[in-house]
Write a protein that holds these residues in place. Sequence first.
Motif, PDB file in Angstrom:
ATOM      1  N   MET A  74      15.345   0.054 -14.247  1.00  0.00           N
ATOM      2  CA  MET A  74      16.606  -0.107 -13.519  1.00  0.00           C
ATOM      3  C   MET A  74      17.620   0.885 -14.075  1.00  0.00           C
ATOM      4  O   MET A  74      17.599   1.208 -15.267  1.00  0.00           O
ATOM      5  N   SER A  76      20.821   0.861 -14.856  1.00  0.00           N
ATOM      6  CA  SER A  76      21.920   0.558 -15.766  1.00  0.00           C
ATOM      7  C   SER A  76      21.493   0.162 -17.162  1.00  0.00           C
ATOM      8  O   SER A  76      22.331  -0.147 -18.000  1.00  0.00           O
TER       9      SER A  76
ATOM     10  N   TYR B  60      28.360  -8.090 -27.606  1.00  0.00           N
ATOM     11  CA  TYR B  60      28.287  -6.656 -27.851  1.00  0.00           C
ATOM     12  C   TYR B  60      27.775  -5.986 -26.577  1.00  0.00           C
ATOM     13  O   TYR B  60      26.844  -6.481 -25.934  1.00  0.00           O
ATOM     14  N   PRO B  62      26.037  -2.770 -25.534  1.00  0.00           N
ATOM     15  CA  PRO B  62      25.373  -1.628 -26.173  1.00  0.00           C
ATOM     16  C   PRO B  62      25.621  -0.300 -25.479  1.00  0.00           C
ATOM     17  O   PRO B  62      25.770   0.718 -26.145  1.00  0.00           O
ATOM     18  N   ASN B  63      25.710  -0.307 -24.148  1.00  0.00           N
ATOM     19  CA  ASN B  63      25.912   0.943 -23.439  1.00  0.00           C
ATOM     20  C   ASN B  63      27.228   1.592 -23.812  1.00  0.00           C
ATOM     21  O   ASN B  63      27.395   2.788 -23.663  1.00  0.00           O
ATOM     22  N   ARG B  64      28.187   0.785 -24.262  1.00  0.00           N
ATOM     23  CA  ARG B  64      29.505   1.316 -24.589  1.00  0.00           C
ATOM     24  C   ARG B  64      29.808   1.189 -26.077  1.00  0.00           C
ATOM     25  O   ARG B  64      30.887   1.551 -26.512  1.00  0.00           O
ATOM     26  N   ASN B  65      28.869   0.651 -26.835  1.00  0.00           N
ATOM     27  CA  ASN B  65      29.037   0.461 -28.277  1.00  0.00           C
ATOM     28  C   ASN B  65      30.348  -0.266 -28.584  1.00  0.00           C
ATOM     29  O   ASN B  65      31.131   0.153 -29.450  1.00  0.00           O
ATOM     30  N   ILE B  66      30.576  -1.330 -27.838  1.00  0.00           N
ATOM     31  CA  ILE B  66      31.813  -2.099 -28.008  1.00  0.00           C
ATOM     32  C   ILE B  66      31.468  -3.515 -28.437  1.00  0.00           C
ATOM     33  O   ILE B  66      30.632  -4.181 -27.833  1.00  0.00           O
ATOM     34  N   ASP B 100      22.117 -10.256 -22.847  1.00  0.00           N
ATOM     35  CA  ASP B 100      21.332  -9.114 -22.360  1.00  0.00           C
ATOM     36  C   ASP B 100      20.836  -9.324 -20.935  1.00  0.00           C
ATOM     37  O   ASP B 100      20.742  -8.388 -20.135  1.00  0.00           O
ATOM     38  N   ARG B 101      20.529 -10.566 -20.565  1.00  0.00           N
ATOM     39  CA  ARG B 101      19.997 -10.832 -19.231  1.00  0.00           C
ATOM     40  C   ARG B 101      21.039 -10.531 -18.154  1.00  0.00           C
ATOM     41  O   ARG B 101      20.700 -10.208 -17.029  1.00  0.00           O
ATOM     42  N   ASN B 103      23.246  -8.091 -18.237  1.00  0.00           N
ATOM     43  CA  ASN B 103      23.379  -6.640 -18.083  1.00  0.00           C
ATOM     44  C   ASN B 103      24.793  -6.279 -17.632  1.00  0.00           C
ATOM     45  O   ASN B 103      25.003  -5.688 -16.572  1.00  0.00           O
ATOM     46  N   HIS B 105      27.040  -4.061 -18.437  1.00  0.00           N
ATOM     47  CA  HIS B 105      27.431  -2.676 -18.155  1.00  0.00           C
ATOM     48  C   HIS B 105      27.131  -2.311 -16.711  1.00  0.00           C
ATOM     49  O   HIS B 105      27.930  -1.655 -16.043  1.00  0.00           O
ATOM     50  N   GLY B 106      25.985  -2.748 -16.215  1.00  0.00           N
ATOM     51  CA  GLY B 106      25.580  -2.392 -14.860  1.00  0.00           C
ATOM     52  C   GLY B 106      26.578  -2.838 -13.810  1.00  0.00           C
ATOM     53  O   GLY B 106      27.089  -2.058 -13.020  1.00  0.00           O
ATOM     54  N   ARG B 160      36.434  -1.727 -21.601  1.00  0.00           N
ATOM     55  CA  ARG B 160      36.840  -0.406 -21.090  1.00  0.00           C
ATOM     56  C   ARG B 160      36.494  -0.184 -19.619  1.00  0.00           C
ATOM     57  O   ARG B 160      36.319   0.957 -19.187  1.00  0.00           O
ATOM     58  N   TRP B 330      25.291  -8.844  -6.903  1.00  0.00           N
ATOM     59  CA  TRP B 330      25.583  -7.436  -7.095  1.00  0.00           C
ATOM     60  C   TRP B 330      24.403  -6.647  -6.521  1.00  0.00           C
ATOM     61  O   TRP B 330      23.262  -7.064  -6.597  1.00  0.00           O
ATOM     62  N   MET B 334      17.941  -7.701  -9.155  1.00  0.00           N
ATOM     63  CA  MET B 334      17.400  -8.322 -10.364  1.00  0.00           C
ATOM     64  C   MET B 334      17.809  -7.552 -11.620  1.00  0.00           C
ATOM     65  O   MET B 334      17.407  -7.931 -12.724  1.00  0.00           O
ATOM     66  N   SER B 335      18.610  -6.510 -11.476  1.00  0.00           N
ATOM     67  CA  SER B 335      19.142  -5.831 -12.656  1.00  0.00           C
ATOM     68  C   SER B 335      20.020  -6.756 -13.472  1.00  0.00           C
ATOM     69  O   SER B 335      20.270  -6.501 -14.642  1.00  0.00           O
TER      70      SER B 335
END
Lengths: 100, 351
Positions: A74, A76, B60, B62-66, B100-101, B103, B105-106, B160, B330, B334-335
């Motif tokens: 995916m 993202s 946390y 992870p994609n943005r390290n925040i 994490d499930r 997601n 950032h997406g 952000r 969204w 399933m993302s």
Amino acid sequence: MSDAPSRGIVVLDPTARPVPKLGSRAERLDTLEGKRIGFIDNSKRNSDQVLRRLDTMLHQRYGTADSITIRKSMPSRIVDANEIEQLLGKVDAVIPGVGD
Amino acid sequence: MSATMQFASERIELPDALAVIEYYFEQGWTDGLPIVPPTAEAVAAFLTTTSSRPDDIVGYVPNRNITVTAEKVAINAVMAGCRPEYFPVVLTATQALTDDRFNLHGSMASTAGAAPLVIVNGPVAAQIGVNAGDNVFGPGWRANATIGRTLRLVLMNVCRAQPGVMDKATLGHPGKYTYCIGELESESAWEPLHVERGAARDQSAVTVFAAEAPHYVRNDSANSAEAIANSMIDVLSRATNRGGCCVIVVCPEHLQVFLRDGWSKRDLRTYLAERTVRSLADLKRCGWVPGAVRPADEQNMQRWYGSPDQVLVVVAGGKTSGSSAVVPPWAGGMSSQPVTKGVSDCLDSRG
């Protein structure tokens, strides 16, 4: 009238900043001739076709060698350790794509 | 605890509350509406309703390290206009968003413009006044308005996701201001959402779901469970993304028909999962699927859902009409998974 100095209001900053990760930039390739390129396909629509076309163009124009393509499940999600392992040490440069 | 609480956030001194409001507008720290000045005293009052320390890690990205800390969530909750007693729900919802499930950032960066729908279940909903009845997606209830607003401020200020910068939504929708509802648990014979998803009935829980805006299924004339369900399928198969989950909000009037006809929540979820289909030919004619239409495509039926587990059902809304709703996922399907977490007064993980 009171002579006491006016008191303001003290409030807190609501924002956070990402903590920069320390790292170093990879050395720029001196040439693409004979280099092996890794492609990270983020699975956006037509990303496979765009990256395949780019691979062909690089080979025809700059003489790149064969390539390795991995496809994320995916768009993202960050590439995971298994996906990185498929490229690490096996390619000279990596091109991720595509942005839409 | 509040007397000695130390905060890491920068302190800003301004002449008065109105100056604070203007300053926060100028900094881009609001959703376009005035905020409540987040003084240290107010923030401390929120943190003391839970067992949180200011530097406790809530999540946390992870994609943005925040890293999202309890302190930052509390600051934004004060700004949103929450009462301190809402904070356990706010913290739990923030934890769920950074699971994490989900997601995060997406959906928060996506051009598709989703917003996190928050569904509050269990005793806490009544304790803090979360509305599940009239105007359930609309204004008028402080808990609904401010809990959802807090999450948006956290996404903007902490994660952000500033509109037009790291939030690239083409359209967005009003749920990006606030999107928080309860469920009519005491008035429904159906099992509440959080129980279906593994919680005990007397446990408070929050479910988050990356969602588009709700689509009405306004059907005042259908008088059978099957007809109402078919009208939901009409909307699902014409106006929502294929794949992923969905939330079906069943209004009390429609619920009475389902109960009269002997349908359980599971029956509705199964019916919708199995029958929300559309021909490949139709999908191609609309451009949802590329390629020319071939004769065999007319009978090639494409399903929206692989399992009833992808269909979440909540009973909510007023009793004034037969207006249920479909809440699509969204566009990433399933993302992002809906995430349910129990509300507790302390964080599960501390950093």
